[in-house]
Scaffold this active site. Sequence first.
Site, PDB file in Angstrom:
ATOM      1  N   ASN A   1       0.863  -1.174   0.000  1.00  0.00           N
ATOM      2  CA  ASN A   1       0.000   0.000   0.000  1.00  0.00           C
ATOM      3  C   ASN A   1       0.907   1.235   0.000  1.00  0.00           C
ATOM      4  O   ASN A   1       2.137   1.103  -0.096  1.00  0.00           O
ATOM      5  CB  ASN A   1      -0.984  -0.019   1.176  1.00  0.00           C
ATOM      6  CG  ASN A   1      -0.293   0.009   2.540  1.00  0.00           C
ATOM      7  OD1 ASN A   1       0.872   0.399   2.667  1.00  0.00           O
ATOM      8  ND2 ASN A   1      -1.002  -0.401   3.566  1.00  0.00           N
TER       9      ASN A   1
ATOM     10  N   ASP B   1      -6.306  -7.709   1.416  1.00  0.00           N
ATOM     11  CA  ASP B   1      -6.217  -9.167   1.290  1.00  0.00           C
ATOM     12  C   ASP B   1      -7.121  -9.672   0.162  1.00  0.00           C
ATOM     13  O   ASP B   1      -6.761 -10.600  -0.564  1.00  0.00           O
ATOM     14  CB  ASP B   1      -6.612  -9.840   2.609  1.00  0.00           C
ATOM     15  CG  ASP B   1      -5.603  -9.579   3.714  1.00  0.00           C
ATOM     16  OD1 ASP B   1      -4.432  -9.319   3.398  1.00  0.00           O
ATOM     17  OD2 ASP B   1      -5.989  -9.618   4.894  1.00  0.00           O
TER      18      ASP B   1
ATOM     19  N   LYS C   1     -19.348  -4.551   3.041  1.00  0.00           N
ATOM     20  CA  LYS C   1     -19.876  -5.459   4.070  1.00  0.00           C
ATOM     21  C   LYS C   1     -18.956  -5.459   5.285  1.00  0.00           C
ATOM     22  O   LYS C   1     -17.773  -5.130   5.181  1.00  0.00           O
ATOM     23  CB  LYS C   1     -20.008  -6.876   3.511  1.00  0.00           C
ATOM     24  CG  LYS C   1     -21.017  -7.023   2.390  1.00  0.00           C
ATOM     25  CD  LYS C   1     -21.085  -8.467   1.908  1.00  0.00           C
ATOM     26  CE  LYS C   1     -22.058  -8.621   0.744  1.00  0.00           C
ATOM     27  NZ  LYS C   1     -22.102 -10.025   0.246  1.00  0.00           N
TER      28      LYS C   1
ATOM     29  N   THR D   1     -11.699  -3.382   6.458  1.00  0.00           N
ATOM     30  CA  THR D   1     -10.865  -4.499   6.892  1.00  0.00           C
ATOM     31  C   THR D   1     -10.831  -5.588   5.824  1.00  0.00           C
ATOM     32  O   THR D   1     -11.869  -6.046   5.354  1.00  0.00           O
ATOM     33  CB  THR D   1     -11.409  -5.107   8.202  1.00  0.00           C
ATOM     34  OG1 THR D   1     -11.556  -4.081   9.168  1.00  0.00           O
ATOM     35  CG2 THR D   1     -10.464  -6.174   8.735  1.00  0.00           C
TER      36      THR D   1
ATOM     37  N   GLY E   1      -6.078   2.816  -1.692  1.00  0.00           N
ATOM     38  CA  GLY E   1      -7.340   3.148  -1.056  1.00  0.00           C
ATOM     39  C   GLY E   1      -8.293   3.829  -2.017  1.00  0.00           C
ATOM     40  O   GLY E   1      -8.550   3.337  -3.116  1.00  0.00           O
ATOM     41  N   GLY E   2      -8.792   4.980  -1.617  1.00  0.00           N
ATOM     42  CA  GLY E   2      -9.763   5.712  -2.425  1.00  0.00           C
ATOM     43  C   GLY E   2      -9.219   6.214  -3.751  1.00  0.00           C
ATOM     44  O   GLY E   2      -9.993   6.565  -4.653  1.00  0.00           O
ATOM     45  N   GLU E   3      -7.886   6.251  -3.889  1.00  0.00           N
ATOM     46  CA  GLU E   3      -7.275   6.702  -5.144  1.00  0.00           C
ATOM     47  C   GLU E   3      -7.257   5.594  -6.195  1.00  0.00           C
ATOM     48  O   GLU E   3      -6.996   5.855  -7.371  1.00  0.00           O
ATOM     49  CB  GLU E   3      -5.839   7.185  -4.893  1.00  0.00           C
ATOM     50  CG  GLU E   3      -5.731   8.404  -4.000  1.00  0.00           C
ATOM     51  CD  GLU E   3      -6.397   9.620  -4.611  1.00  0.00           C
ATOM     52  OE1 GLU E   3      -6.242   9.828  -5.829  1.00  0.00           O
ATOM     53  OE2 GLU E   3      -7.089  10.346  -3.874  1.00  0.00           O
ATOM     54  N   GLY E   4      -7.474   4.351  -5.763  1.00  0.00           N
ATOM     55  CA  GLY E   4      -7.458   3.230  -6.690  1.00  0.00           C
ATOM     56  C   GLY E   4      -6.178   2.417  -6.612  1.00  0.00           C
ATOM     57  O   GLY E   4      -5.545   2.336  -5.556  1.00  0.00           O
TER      58      GLY E   4
ATOM     59  N   SER F   1     -15.690  -5.623  -1.420  1.00  0.00           N
ATOM     60  CA  SER F   1     -15.479  -6.171  -0.073  1.00  0.00           C
ATOM     61  C   SER F   1     -15.721  -5.147   1.025  1.00  0.00           C
ATOM     62  O   SER F   1     -16.069  -5.516   2.150  1.00  0.00           O
ATOM     63  CB  SER F   1     -14.052  -6.731   0.047  1.00  0.00           C
ATOM     64  OG  SER F   1     -13.092  -5.691   0.165  1.00  0.00           O
TER      65      SER F   1
END
Length: 299
Positions: A182, A250, A283, A246, A220-223, A280
Amino acid sequence: MNKVIVLGSINMDMVMETDRLPKIGETLLGETIDYYVGGKGANQAVAASRVGAEVSLIGKIGDDTFGSKVYKHLENEHIDVSAVISEKNIFTGVASIFKLKEDNAIVVLPGANMLLTNIDSELNERITAKDVLLTQLEIPVDTVKKGLQLAKSKGAITILNPAPYNDQVTDMLPFVDIITPNETEFEGLLGHRIPDADQFEQEMLTWSKANDTQLIVTRGGEGISYTTKNEVVTVPAEKVTIVDTTGAGDTFNGILAACLAKGMSTSEAIKLSGKGATLSITKLGAQTGMPTLAEIEAF
Protein backbone atom coordinates in the site's frame (compact mmCIF):
# COMPACT_ATOMS: atom_id res chain seq x y z
CA MET A 1 -6.19 -26.04 -13.18
CA ASN A 2 -3.18 -23.99 -12.12
CA LYS A 3 -3.11 -23.56 -8.35
CA VAL A 4 -2.69 -20.69 -5.92
CA ILE A 5 -0.44 -21.62 -3.01
CA VAL A 6 -0.80 -19.26 -0.05
CA LEU A 7 1.96 -19.26 2.55
CA GLY A 8 0.89 -17.23 5.53
CA SER A 9 -0.79 -16.50 8.83
CA ILE A 10 -4.01 -17.88 10.29
CA ASN A 11 -5.80 -16.13 13.17
CA MET A 12 -9.06 -15.94 15.01
CA ASP A 13 -10.17 -12.31 15.14
CA MET A 14 -12.20 -11.21 18.16
CA VAL A 15 -13.93 -7.92 17.41
CA MET A 16 -15.16 -6.17 20.57
CA GLU A 17 -17.32 -3.08 20.22
CA THR A 18 -16.93 -0.41 22.89
CA ASP A 19 -17.40 3.36 23.23
CA ARG A 20 -13.79 3.93 24.29
CA LEU A 21 -10.66 2.12 25.44
CA PRO A 22 -10.22 1.54 29.18
CA LYS A 23 -7.62 3.50 31.12
CA ILE A 24 -4.90 1.62 32.99
CA GLY A 25 -6.54 -0.19 35.91
CA GLU A 26 -10.06 0.47 34.62
CA THR A 27 -12.71 -2.09 33.67
CA LEU A 28 -15.32 -1.22 31.06
CA LEU A 29 -18.45 -3.01 29.94
CA GLY A 30 -18.40 -3.51 26.18
CA GLU A 31 -21.37 -3.90 23.85
CA THR A 32 -20.89 -6.84 21.44
CA ILE A 33 -18.28 -9.35 20.34
CA ASP A 34 -17.94 -11.10 16.99
CA TYR A 35 -15.56 -13.87 15.96
CA TYR A 36 -14.05 -13.99 12.46
CA VAL A 37 -11.41 -16.24 10.95
CA GLY A 38 -8.57 -13.92 9.96
CA GLY A 39 -4.85 -13.58 9.43
CA LYS A 40 -3.56 -12.31 6.10
CA GLY A 41 -2.76 -15.82 4.83
CA ALA A 42 -6.21 -17.21 5.56
CA ASN A 43 -7.91 -14.07 4.24
CA GLN A 44 -6.06 -14.17 0.94
CA ALA A 45 -6.68 -17.89 0.53
CA VAL A 46 -10.43 -17.37 1.00
CA ALA A 47 -10.47 -14.46 -1.46
CA ALA A 48 -8.77 -16.60 -4.12
CA SER A 49 -11.06 -19.56 -3.50
CA ARG A 50 -14.22 -17.43 -3.70
CA VAL A 51 -13.43 -16.51 -7.31
CA GLY A 52 -12.91 -20.13 -8.31
CA ALA A 53 -9.19 -20.77 -7.89
CA GLU A 54 -7.82 -24.07 -6.66
CA VAL A 55 -6.14 -22.98 -3.42
CA SER A 56 -3.72 -24.65 -1.00
CA LEU A 57 -2.87 -22.95 2.30
CA ILE A 58 0.38 -23.61 4.18
CA GLY A 59 0.22 -22.46 7.79
CA LYS A 60 0.09 -23.36 11.48
CA ILE A 61 -2.70 -23.40 14.07
CA GLY A 62 -2.75 -24.35 17.73
CA ASP A 63 -4.25 -27.48 19.24
CA ASP A 64 -7.15 -25.54 20.75
CA THR A 65 -10.80 -24.69 20.17
CA PHE A 66 -10.00 -21.76 17.88
CA GLY A 67 -7.72 -23.99 15.83
CA SER A 68 -10.49 -26.55 15.26
CA LYS A 69 -12.99 -23.85 14.25
CA VAL A 70 -10.53 -22.21 11.88
CA TYR A 71 -9.67 -25.53 10.22
CA LYS A 72 -13.33 -26.41 9.59
CA HIS A 73 -14.07 -22.92 8.30
CA LEU A 74 -11.25 -23.09 5.75
CA GLU A 75 -12.38 -26.54 4.62
CA ASN A 76 -15.87 -25.14 4.08
CA GLU A 77 -14.32 -22.45 1.86
CA HIS A 78 -13.05 -25.25 -0.43
CA ILE A 79 -9.39 -24.67 0.47
CA ASP A 80 -6.87 -27.52 0.58
CA VAL A 81 -5.79 -27.43 4.25
CA SER A 82 -3.66 -30.59 4.21
CA ALA A 83 -0.61 -28.37 4.90
CA VAL A 84 -2.27 -26.50 7.79
CA ILE A 85 -0.57 -28.17 10.75
CA SER A 86 -1.90 -28.20 14.31
CA GLU A 87 0.87 -27.68 16.88
CA LYS A 88 0.59 -28.84 20.50
CA ASN A 89 1.36 -26.60 23.47
CA ILE A 90 0.76 -23.39 21.55
CA PHE A 91 -2.33 -21.29 20.90
CA THR A 92 -3.83 -20.37 17.53
CA GLY A 93 -2.98 -16.81 16.50
CA VAL A 94 -5.43 -14.28 17.91
CA ALA A 95 -6.21 -10.68 17.02
CA SER A 96 -8.12 -8.73 19.66
CA ILE A 97 -9.79 -5.83 17.85
CA PHE A 98 -11.39 -3.05 19.89
CA LYS A 99 -13.89 -1.40 17.55
CA LEU A 100 -14.58 2.19 18.51
CA LYS A 101 -16.96 4.63 16.83
CA GLU A 102 -14.21 6.38 14.86
CA ASP A 103 -11.35 3.90 14.74
CA ASN A 104 -9.93 0.53 15.85
CA ALA A 105 -7.24 -0.56 18.29
CA ILE A 106 -5.72 -4.01 17.70
CA VAL A 107 -3.52 -6.40 19.68
CA VAL A 108 -2.19 -9.39 17.73
CA LEU A 109 -0.79 -12.51 19.40
CA PRO A 110 0.92 -14.56 16.64
CA GLY A 111 0.92 -17.88 18.54
CA ALA A 112 1.37 -20.87 16.22
CA ASN A 113 2.09 -18.60 13.23
CA MET A 114 5.62 -18.05 14.54
CA LEU A 115 6.28 -21.82 14.40
CA LEU A 116 5.83 -21.91 10.62
CA THR A 117 9.45 -22.64 9.73
CA ASN A 118 10.03 -26.01 8.02
CA ILE A 119 8.00 -25.61 4.84
CA ASP A 120 10.24 -27.27 2.24
CA SER A 121 8.40 -30.58 1.97
CA GLU A 122 4.91 -29.02 2.02
CA LEU A 123 5.76 -26.49 -0.69
CA ASN A 124 7.77 -28.94 -2.82
CA GLU A 125 4.84 -31.35 -2.89
CA ARG A 126 2.36 -28.74 -4.04
CA ILE A 127 3.95 -26.15 -6.32
CA THR A 128 4.80 -26.40 -10.01
CA ALA A 129 5.88 -23.97 -12.73
CA LYS A 130 2.21 -23.39 -13.61
CA ASP A 131 1.26 -22.17 -10.13
CA VAL A 132 1.26 -18.90 -8.17
CA LEU A 133 2.77 -18.46 -4.70
CA LEU A 134 1.25 -15.65 -2.60
CA THR A 135 2.78 -14.71 0.74
CA GLN A 136 2.92 -11.89 3.32
CA LEU A 137 4.87 -10.97 6.47
CA GLU A 138 2.78 -12.15 9.46
CA ILE A 139 4.94 -15.28 9.67
CA PRO A 140 8.73 -15.56 10.23
CA VAL A 141 10.56 -13.50 7.60
CA ASP A 142 13.07 -16.30 6.94
CA THR A 143 10.16 -18.60 6.08
CA VAL A 144 8.78 -16.08 3.59
CA LYS A 145 12.18 -15.74 1.92
CA LYS A 146 12.65 -19.50 1.77
CA GLY A 147 9.19 -19.96 0.24
CA LEU A 148 9.84 -17.31 -2.42
CA GLN A 149 13.21 -18.82 -3.31
CA LEU A 150 11.79 -22.32 -3.64
CA ALA A 151 8.80 -21.21 -5.71
CA LYS A 152 11.03 -19.11 -7.97
CA SER A 153 13.35 -22.10 -8.52
CA LYS A 154 10.32 -24.10 -9.67
CA GLY A 155 9.36 -21.41 -12.18
CA ALA A 156 6.15 -20.38 -10.39
CA ILE A 157 4.84 -16.80 -10.28
CA THR A 158 5.69 -15.23 -6.91
CA ILE A 159 3.67 -12.45 -5.26
CA LEU A 160 4.75 -10.71 -2.05
CA ASN A 161 2.30 -8.55 -0.14
CA PRO A 162 4.84 -6.73 2.12
CA ALA A 163 2.58 -6.32 5.14
CA PRO A 164 3.31 -5.62 7.90
CA TYR A 165 6.37 -3.96 6.38
CA ASN A 166 9.84 -5.29 7.21
CA ASP A 167 13.15 -3.86 6.00
CA GLN A 168 14.27 -7.34 4.92
CA VAL A 169 11.86 -7.12 1.97
CA THR A 170 14.62 -5.62 -0.16
CA ASP A 171 16.66 -8.83 0.25
CA MET A 172 13.74 -10.86 -1.14
CA LEU A 173 13.20 -8.85 -4.33
CA PRO A 174 15.31 -11.13 -6.57
CA PHE A 175 12.77 -13.88 -5.85
CA VAL A 176 9.62 -11.72 -6.19
CA ASP A 177 7.82 -11.33 -9.52
CA ILE A 178 5.10 -9.00 -8.20
CA ILE A 179 5.08 -6.85 -5.06
CA THR A 180 1.85 -5.26 -3.79
CA PRO A 181 2.47 -2.62 -1.12
CA ASN A 182 0.00 0.00 0.00
CA GLU A 183 1.17 3.62 0.00
CA THR A 184 2.79 3.43 3.45
CA GLU A 185 4.56 0.17 2.64
CA PHE A 186 5.78 1.63 -0.65
CA GLU A 187 7.43 4.45 1.33
CA GLY A 188 9.09 1.71 3.36
CA LEU A 189 10.44 0.20 0.13
CA LEU A 190 11.74 3.61 -0.93
CA GLY A 191 13.31 4.29 2.44
CA HIS A 192 11.80 7.78 2.63
CA ARG A 193 8.49 9.64 2.75
CA ILE A 194 6.84 11.00 -0.39
CA PRO A 195 6.18 14.64 0.57
CA ASP A 196 3.97 15.51 -2.40
CA ALA A 197 1.17 13.36 -3.84
CA ASP A 198 2.06 14.66 -7.31
CA GLN A 199 5.47 13.03 -6.91
CA PHE A 200 4.03 9.58 -6.24
CA GLU A 201 4.01 8.32 -9.82
CA GLN A 202 7.55 9.52 -10.46
CA GLU A 203 8.72 7.64 -7.36
CA MET A 204 7.02 4.50 -8.70
CA LEU A 205 8.79 4.84 -12.05
CA THR A 206 12.17 5.46 -10.44
CA TRP A 207 11.79 2.40 -8.22
CA SER A 208 10.61 0.21 -11.11
CA LYS A 209 13.58 1.18 -13.29
CA ALA A 210 15.93 0.08 -10.51
CA ASN A 211 14.18 -3.27 -9.83
CA ASP A 212 12.97 -6.17 -11.98
CA THR A 213 9.91 -6.75 -9.77
CA GLN A 214 6.47 -5.67 -11.05
CA LEU A 215 5.17 -2.92 -8.73
CA ILE A 216 1.46 -2.64 -7.90
CA VAL A 217 0.48 -0.09 -5.23
CA THR A 218 -2.96 -0.22 -3.59
CA ARG A 219 -3.97 3.36 -2.80
CA GLY A 220 -7.34 3.15 -1.06
CA GLY A 221 -9.76 5.71 -2.43
CA GLU A 222 -7.27 6.70 -5.14
CA GLY A 223 -7.46 3.23 -6.69
CA ILE A 224 -4.60 0.97 -7.79
CA SER A 225 -1.44 2.14 -9.56
CA TYR A 226 1.00 -0.09 -11.43
CA THR A 227 3.97 0.37 -13.70
CA THR A 228 4.10 -0.79 -17.30
CA LYS A 229 6.24 0.25 -20.29
CA ASN A 230 7.87 3.16 -18.46
CA GLU A 231 4.58 4.66 -17.36
CA VAL A 232 2.24 4.47 -14.39
CA VAL A 233 -1.32 3.32 -14.97
CA THR A 234 -3.93 4.05 -12.28
CA VAL A 235 -7.21 2.17 -12.12
CA PRO A 236 -9.52 4.52 -10.19
CA ALA A 237 -11.57 3.18 -7.29
CA GLU A 238 -15.30 3.03 -7.92
CA LYS A 239 -17.53 4.90 -5.48
CA VAL A 240 -19.46 2.75 -3.02
CA THR A 241 -20.90 3.08 0.47
CA ILE A 242 -18.08 2.06 2.81
CA VAL A 243 -19.06 -0.25 5.68
CA ASP A 244 -15.72 -1.82 6.68
CA THR A 245 -12.33 -1.57 4.94
CA THR A 246 -10.87 -4.50 6.89
CA GLY A 247 -9.50 -7.12 4.51
CA ALA A 248 -9.75 -5.03 1.33
CA GLY A 249 -6.03 -5.42 0.65
CA ASP A 250 -6.22 -9.17 1.29
CA THR A 251 -9.18 -9.42 -1.07
CA PHE A 252 -7.19 -7.65 -3.78
CA ASN A 253 -4.15 -9.91 -3.35
CA GLY A 254 -6.12 -13.15 -3.25
CA ILE A 255 -8.11 -12.33 -6.39
CA LEU A 256 -4.97 -11.10 -8.16
CA ALA A 257 -3.24 -14.44 -7.52
CA ALA A 258 -6.34 -16.34 -8.68
CA CYS A 259 -6.58 -14.32 -11.91
CA LEU A 260 -2.91 -14.82 -12.74
CA ALA A 261 -3.23 -18.56 -12.07
CA LYS A 262 -6.08 -18.58 -14.61
CA GLY A 263 -3.78 -17.02 -17.21
CA MET A 264 -5.14 -13.46 -17.23
CA SER A 265 -2.84 -10.59 -18.16
CA THR A 266 -1.60 -8.43 -15.29
CA SER A 267 -3.76 -5.46 -16.37
CA GLU A 268 -6.91 -7.62 -16.59
CA ALA A 269 -6.13 -9.21 -13.23
CA ILE A 270 -5.63 -5.82 -11.57
CA LYS A 271 -8.95 -4.47 -12.86
CA LEU A 272 -10.92 -7.50 -11.64
CA SER A 273 -9.09 -7.56 -8.29
CA GLY A 274 -9.77 -3.86 -7.78
CA LYS A 275 -13.49 -4.40 -8.31
CA GLY A 276 -13.40 -7.29 -5.84
CA ALA A 277 -11.64 -5.18 -3.21
CA THR A 278 -14.17 -2.37 -3.73
CA LEU A 279 -17.07 -4.79 -3.25
CA SER A 280 -15.48 -6.17 -0.07
CA ILE A 281 -15.69 -2.85 1.78
CA THR A 282 -19.49 -2.72 1.40
CA LYS A 283 -19.88 -5.46 4.07
CA LEU A 284 -18.73 -5.91 7.67
CA GLY A 285 -15.75 -8.20 8.33
CA ALA A 286 -12.73 -9.22 6.28
CA GLN A 287 -13.82 -12.59 4.86
CA THR A 288 -17.57 -12.02 5.09
CA GLY A 289 -17.24 -9.22 2.57
CA MET A 290 -15.15 -11.14 0.04
CA PRO A 291 -17.11 -11.50 -3.22
CA THR A 292 -17.58 -14.41 -5.60
CA LEU A 293 -16.69 -14.13 -9.28
CA ALA A 294 -20.41 -13.85 -10.15
CA GLU A 295 -20.81 -10.91 -7.76
CA ILE A 296 -17.80 -9.13 -9.27
CA GLU A 297 -19.07 -9.66 -12.80
CA ALA A 298 -22.52 -8.36 -11.82
CA PHE A 299 -20.90 -5.31 -10.20
